[in-house]
Design an enzyme around this catalytic site. Structure first.
Site, mmCIF file in Angstrom:
data_model
loop_
_atom_site.group_PDB
_atom_site.id
_atom_site.type_symbol
_atom_site.label_atom_id
_atom_site.label_comp_id
_atom_site.label_asym_id
_atom_site.label_seq_id
_atom_site.Cartn_x
_atom_site.Cartn_y
_atom_site.Cartn_z
ATOM 1 C CE1 TYR A 107 -1.118 -3.640 2.752
ATOM 2 C CE2 TYR A 107 -1.875 -1.796 1.419
ATOM 3 C CZ TYR A 107 -1.868 -2.480 2.616
ATOM 4 O OH TYR A 107 -2.592 -1.998 3.664
ATOM 5 C CE LYS A 110 4.193 -14.465 13.776
ATOM 6 N NZ LYS A 110 3.884 -14.387 15.233
ATOM 7 C CG ASP A 158 3.317 -11.991 17.906
ATOM 8 O OD1 ASP A 158 4.469 -11.554 17.718
ATOM 9 O OD2 ASP A 158 3.097 -13.171 18.241
ATOM 10 C CG ASP A 197 -2.721 -0.830 6.609
ATOM 11 O OD1 ASP A 197 -2.991 0.381 6.619
ATOM 12 O OD2 ASP A 197 -3.588 -1.720 6.481
ATOM 13 C CG ASP A 231 -5.088 2.499 11.080
ATOM 14 O OD1 ASP A 231 -4.443 3.293 10.364
ATOM 15 O OD2 ASP A 231 -6.278 2.186 10.858
HETATM 16 C C1 IPM Z 1 -3.479 3.564 4.630
HETATM 17 C C2 IPM Z 1 -4.774 2.979 4.140
HETATM 18 C C3 IPM Z 1 -4.541 2.356 2.780
HETATM 19 C C4 IPM Z 1 -3.518 1.240 2.959
HETATM 20 C C5 IPM Z 1 -5.815 1.831 2.096
HETATM 21 C C6 IPM Z 1 -6.869 2.900 1.973
HETATM 22 C C7 IPM Z 1 -5.512 1.230 0.748
HETATM 23 O O1 IPM Z 1 -5.266 2.073 5.064
HETATM 24 O O2 IPM Z 1 -2.951 4.493 3.968
HETATM 25 O O3 IPM Z 1 -2.985 3.125 5.660
HETATM 26 O O4 IPM Z 1 -3.883 0.103 3.313
HETATM 27 O O5 IPM Z 1 -2.334 1.504 2.740
HETATM 28 MG MG MG Z 2 -4.183 1.968 6.860
#
Ligand code: IPM
Ligand code: MG
Length: 353
Positions: free
Chosen positions: A138, A188, A220, A244, A248
């Site tokens: 990042y 990884k 993975d 990240d 999710d």
């Molecule tokens: C998160 C989001 C952010 C990230 C984006 C919006 C930059 O997806 O907080 O997980 O990738 O960290």
């Molecule tokens: Mg995110």
């Protein structure tokens, strides 16, 4: 305690308003808290030309904690990269050195049917993803897009120093001590040197935590195991990019991202607290958004930055009560429950409080 409040874009202002009402109620019961609002994200770009303007930087730096709604929306998607709302979010994380991102994925018993997975796979789920937030690909340099041999080439740098790995590892081990005492480190290492170092440092660190069990998993396989048997995990620690993606995925195990809070902490427990979901531009301004993840983020703020466990639990208990009463915003609504809007949900939490 001074709190910098950043409502942000989309549904941000609506959900933040409910969390602020909860904090104001606690203040009238004696909680020492001062709140001041500032701009972040697309709204900040519109007003000042930049997503993390100086006035917001000043307020955020001086505050003891930051409460954030959400940033971004289609209106700003085509701006140059430095002006994108996401850059404001990445900017404040880096500026305040919020390297430790805690993303719990908890399944509330009342919401077991919200998950797309079978109830027996997810019932009782309680995992914590600890994501490194200020390093990795990042922020790694060099990076860019350029012409090479007559074609465009894009590249980024995946990089971690051992001190960065050690400090996030510590956060994970300490968190595990307050939970089921198990840490699974995700990397990884079969392909990437960066994550070979990651694994080596985690193994070294584990010697300081003999009471915590450390295991390792390739990313993975971790993605697969999270949907196959998510309850095998307690604390998962991983880098910025893998975190990240996996956070999710983990949030969707519960089927209700509208319920999940998050905390991003520095070395002194100064933190930024925000719901795990986005700015949901499609329902913005309609009073439909679920404010519970933001209210629960305020509870995390009370726990980590205010060190006030009692107040945190009071808020969390109020949220559980409201779910037990059968109130649901559209995102978690099912047959037999009562559909309410943002404000009514906030009212119910205040009443339960
Ligand atoms: C998160 C989001 C952010 C990230 C984006 C919006 C930059 O997806 O907080 O997980 O990738 O960290
Ligand atoms: Mg995110």
């Amino acid at each position: 305690m001074k709190v910098c409040v950043l409502p942000g874009d989309g549904i941000g202002p609506e959900i933040i308003a409910e969390a602020v009402r909860v904090l104001e109620a606690l203040r009238s019961d004696g909680l020492k808290i001062e709140m001041e609002q500032a701009l972040l994200g697309g709204g900040a770009v519109d007003a000042t030309g930049t997503p993390y303007p100086e006035a917001s930087q000043k307020l955020a730096r001086e505050a003891d904690a930051v409460l954030l709604g959400a940033v971004g929306g289609p209106k700003w998607d085509n701006l140059p990269r430095p002006q994108r709302p996401e850059r404001g979010l990445l900017g404040i994380r880096k500026d305040l050195e919020l390297f430790a991102n805690l993303r719990p994925a908890i399944l509330y018993p009342e919401l077991v049917n919200a998950s797309t997975l079978k109830p027996e796979v997810v019932a009782g789920l309680d995992i914590l993803i600890v994501r490194e937030l200020t390093g990795d690909i990042y922020f790694g340099e060099p990076r860019g897009i350029e012409q090479r041999d007559g074609q465009r080439v894009g590249w980024n740098t995946m990089i971690y120093s051992e001190s960065e790995i050690r400090r996030i590892g510590k956060v994970a081990f300490e968190a595990a001590r307050r939970r089921d005492k198990r840490v699974c480190s995700v990397d990884k290492m079969n392909v990437l040197e960066t994550t070979q170092l990651w694994r080596d440092v985690m193994i070294e660190l584990a010697a300081d935590y003999p009471d915590v069990e450390l295991s390792h998993m390739l990313v993975d396989n971790a993605a697969m195991q999270l949907v196959k048997a998510p309850k095998q995990f307690d604390v998962v620690v991983t880098g910025n990019m893998f975190g990240d993606i996996l956070s999710d995925e983990a949030s969707m195990l519960t089927g209700s991202i509208g319920m999940l809070p998050s905390a991003s902490l520095d070395a002194n427990n100064k933190g930024l607290y925000e719901p795990s979901h986005g700015s949901a531009p499609d329902i913005a301004g309609k009073g439909l958004a679920n404010p519970l993840a933001t209210i629960l983020s305020a509870a995390m703020m009370l726990r980590y930055s205010f060190d006030n466990e009692a107040a945190a639990q009071r808020v969390e208990t109020a949220v559980k009560k409201v779910l037990a009463q059968g109130l649901r915003t559209g995102d978690i609504w099912e047959e037999g429950t009562r559909r309410v809007g943002t404000r009514e949900m906030g009212d119910a939490v205040l009443a339960a409080l």
